[in-house]
Design an enzyme around this catalytic site. Structure first.
Site, PDB file in Angstrom:
ATOM      1  CG  HIS A  17      45.215  61.976 100.668  1.00  0.00           C
ATOM      2  ND1 HIS A  17      44.045  62.470  99.810  1.00  0.00           N
ATOM      3  CD2 HIS A  17      45.362  62.718 101.680  1.00  0.00           C
ATOM      4  CE1 HIS A  17      43.327  63.384 100.877  1.00  0.00           C
ATOM      5  NE2 HIS A  17      44.413  63.557 101.748  1.00  0.00           N
ATOM      6  CE  LYS A  41      35.696  66.900 107.168  1.00  0.00           C
ATOM      7  NZ  LYS A  41      37.019  66.517 106.741  1.00  0.00           N
ATOM      8  NE  ARG A  90      47.230  70.851 101.631  1.00  0.00           N
ATOM      9  CZ  ARG A  90      46.022  70.798 102.025  1.00  0.00           C
ATOM     10  NH1 ARG A  90      45.367  70.434 101.311  1.00  0.00           N
ATOM     11  NH2 ARG A  90      45.643  71.212 103.354  1.00  0.00           N
ATOM     12  CB  SER A 127      39.613  65.826 100.044  1.00  0.00           C
ATOM     13  OG  SER A 127      40.427  65.161 100.345  1.00  0.00           O
TER      14      SER A 127
END
Length: 158
Positions: A17, A41, A90, A127
């Site tokens: 990040h 979430k 990514r 993460s």
């Protein structure tokens, strides 16, 4: 003033990040790091904790501001008068998802999405993987800021 938003859940913030945030801060006058509030979430850290982490690890950048939002990102962009979104990629799998989202966002609002490839040294970070490593006793030194590593160990290993 050229402004851009860098959105995410940042639960927790990783060096991947920070790669994107740091590089965006060299391209724009202001980078707003926007933490998504998603009540559906289950997050490890509260929104306030994530904001505090991000403020601490981005303080070296004088043009980065941390905020939070809920709902549609394009609505946030309109309210804040931010014309563009920066997203880190990514892998090809990220591109497939992000391209569709970018096209929807543009169709709904005219907000542009700019893609930035993460550096190869952090392209494997997520993460979720970071939390899993810490949960099972592994070290994430060099993958997250030291502050974040300490908070993860405290939270996940007690």
């Amino acid at each position: 003033m050229r402004r851009v938003v860098c959105p995410g859940s940042f639960d927790p913030v990783t060096n991947g990040h920070l790669d994107i945030i740091g590089r965006a801060s060299r391209q724009y006058d202001e980078v707003v790091v926007a933490v998504l509030i998603n009540i559906e979430k289950k997050s490890l850290f509260t929104v306030e904790e994530r904001i505090e982490m991000l403020q601490a690890v981005t303080k070296e950048y004088g043009n980065v501001r941390v905020d939070k939002f809920h709902g549609l990102l394009v609505d946030y962009c309109r309210q804040q008068e931010i014309p563009a979104i920066v997203k880190g990629l990514r892998a090809v799998s990220d591109f497939d998802y992000e391209l569709q989202q970018a096209q929807l966002n543009y169709r709904m609002s005219g907000v542009e999405t700019l893609f930035m490839a993460t550096g190869p040294e952090v392209s494997f970070l997520s993460s979720s993987r970071i939390k899993e490593i810490v949960r099972y006793g592994g070290s994430v030194a060099g993958l997250v800021p030291d502050l974040v590593q300490d908070l993860l160990v405290e939270r996940l290993r007690g």
